[in-house]
Design a protein around this motif. Sequence first.
Motif, short mmCIF file in Angstrom:
data_model
loop_
_atom_site.label_atom_id
_atom_site.label_comp_id
_atom_site.label_asym_id
_atom_site.label_seq_id
_atom_site.Cartn_x
_atom_site.Cartn_y
_atom_site.Cartn_z
N TYR A 153 -0.84 12.51 -1.76
CA TYR A 153 -1.84 11.11 -1.65
C TYR A 153 -3.24 11.71 -0.84
N ALA A 154 -2.90 12.31 -0.28
CA ALA A 154 -4.36 13.10 0.59
C ALA A 154 -4.95 13.56 -0.92
N ASP A 155 -4.22 15.15 -1.22
CA ASP A 155 -4.83 15.61 -2.09
C ASP A 155 -6.13 14.57 -3.72
N PHE A 156 -4.98 12.80 -3.80
CA PHE A 156 -5.23 12.18 -4.28
C PHE A 156 -7.07 12.12 -3.99
N VAL A 157 -6.69 11.32 -2.44
CA VAL A 157 -7.94 10.75 -1.53
C VAL A 157 -9.20 11.93 -1.57
N GLN A 158 -8.61 13.00 -1.41
CA GLN A 158 -9.84 13.53 -1.50
C GLN A 158 -10.75 14.48 -2.35
N SER A 159 -10.08 14.21 -3.65
CA SER A 159 -10.52 15.04 -4.47
C SER A 159 -10.92 13.60 -5.05
N ARG A 160 -10.49 12.37 -5.33
CA ARG A 160 -11.27 11.47 -6.58
C ARG A 160 -11.76 9.85 -5.84
N ILE A 161 -11.69 10.15 -4.38
CA ILE A 161 -12.59 9.40 -3.43
C ILE A 161 -13.24 10.46 -2.23
N LEU A 162 -12.88 11.28 -1.67
CA LEU A 162 -13.90 11.73 -0.76
C LEU A 162 -14.71 12.65 -0.82
N LYS A 163 -14.36 13.75 -1.98
CA LYS A 163 -15.28 14.47 -2.24
C LYS A 163 -16.60 14.31 -2.96
N PRO A 164 -16.07 13.39 -4.39
CA PRO A 164 -17.19 12.69 -5.02
C PRO A 164 -18.07 12.13 -4.67
N LEU A 165 -18.18 11.39 -3.18
CA LEU A 165 -19.05 10.49 -2.27
C LEU A 165 -19.28 10.85 -1.23
N TYR A 211 0.65 -1.55 -0.03
CA TYR A 211 0.01 0.10 -0.09
C TYR A 211 1.30 1.37 -0.08
N LEU A 212 2.04 0.87 0.48
CA LEU A 212 2.91 2.45 0.57
C LEU A 212 3.14 2.52 -0.76
N VAL A 213 3.82 1.10 -1.61
CA VAL A 213 3.99 1.86 -3.33
C VAL A 213 3.49 1.51 -3.93
N ALA A 214 1.69 1.74 -3.67
CA ALA A 214 0.47 2.23 -3.99
C ALA A 214 0.81 4.05 -4.03
N GLN A 215 0.73 4.09 -3.17
CA GLN A 215 0.86 5.37 -2.97
C GLN A 215 2.01 6.07 -3.50
N LEU A 216 3.01 5.59 -3.65
CA LEU A 216 4.31 6.17 -3.70
C LEU A 216 4.41 6.36 -5.59
N VAL A 217 3.19 5.62 -6.32
CA VAL A 217 2.42 5.13 -7.43
C VAL A 217 1.34 6.66 -7.84
N ILE A 218 0.68 6.79 -7.32
CA ILE A 218 -0.44 7.39 -7.64
C ILE A 218 0.05 8.96 -7.25
N GLU A 219 1.09 8.59 -5.84
CA GLU A 219 1.35 10.63 -6.35
C GLU A 219 2.26 10.66 -7.61
N ALA A 220 3.33 9.69 -8.29
CA ALA A 220 3.57 9.67 -9.35
C ALA A 220 2.83 10.22 -10.44
N ALA A 221 1.99 9.14 -11.00
CA ALA A 221 1.33 9.04 -11.66
C ALA A 221 0.58 10.66 -11.28
N ALA A 222 -0.34 11.38 -10.62
CA ALA A 222 -1.19 12.39 -10.38
C ALA A 222 -0.64 13.39 -9.76
N ARG A 223 0.66 12.73 -9.86
CA ARG A 223 1.24 14.38 -9.33
C ARG A 223 1.41 15.53 -8.71
N ILE A 224 -0.65 15.09 -7.34
CA ILE A 224 -0.23 15.61 -6.30
C ILE A 224 -0.02 14.53 -5.38
#
Length: 161
Positions: free
Chosen positions: A18-30, A3-16
């Motif tokens: 992890y916290a901002d990704f979770v907020q914009s892609r999961i928490l806010k839409p739901l 899961y830590l590796v997944a976090q690094l992949v998310i941050e590299a791909a999204a260029r934001i």
Amino acid sequence: SNYLVAQLVIEAAARISYADFVQSRILKPLNLSDTFVFGTQRLPQRFAWHDREDGLRDYYSGTGFGDGGLISTAQDMARFYHAVFWDGALMSDTTLSEILIDPIGQGYAMGVEVYGNIIGHSGGDFGYSADIRMNMDTGKVAIVLVAQGDGDVSWAADQFD
């Protein structure tokens, strides 16, 4: 560590972050307004404390990581499970069915415990324990949150026995 590796992949791909990704892609839409990656907001005053409060507020002000680190309420947890596993929000039906496959028959799929038609996950962090279970046939959800490390969280699973 995956899961830590997944976090690094998310941050590299999204260029934001992890916290901002979770907020914009999961928490806010739901509309999970009472959930956040710890360390990104002050802990709510109504946050449950126990006899080990010393140092906990400082600990939960640290950085959240891809292997957890979410602060939430039971209501938001139920909303998340219902949206993702019942309503099919966030991913396709094909992806959802694939993440629920238990590849080695041990009751664990891709981040989800699977026991027949009951899915969920238990876990905890320093001084806290939690469990959520959902009946995939009915959409009913049971959640227990305990302000105690290694607390008894069997109640949630017991609701579907």
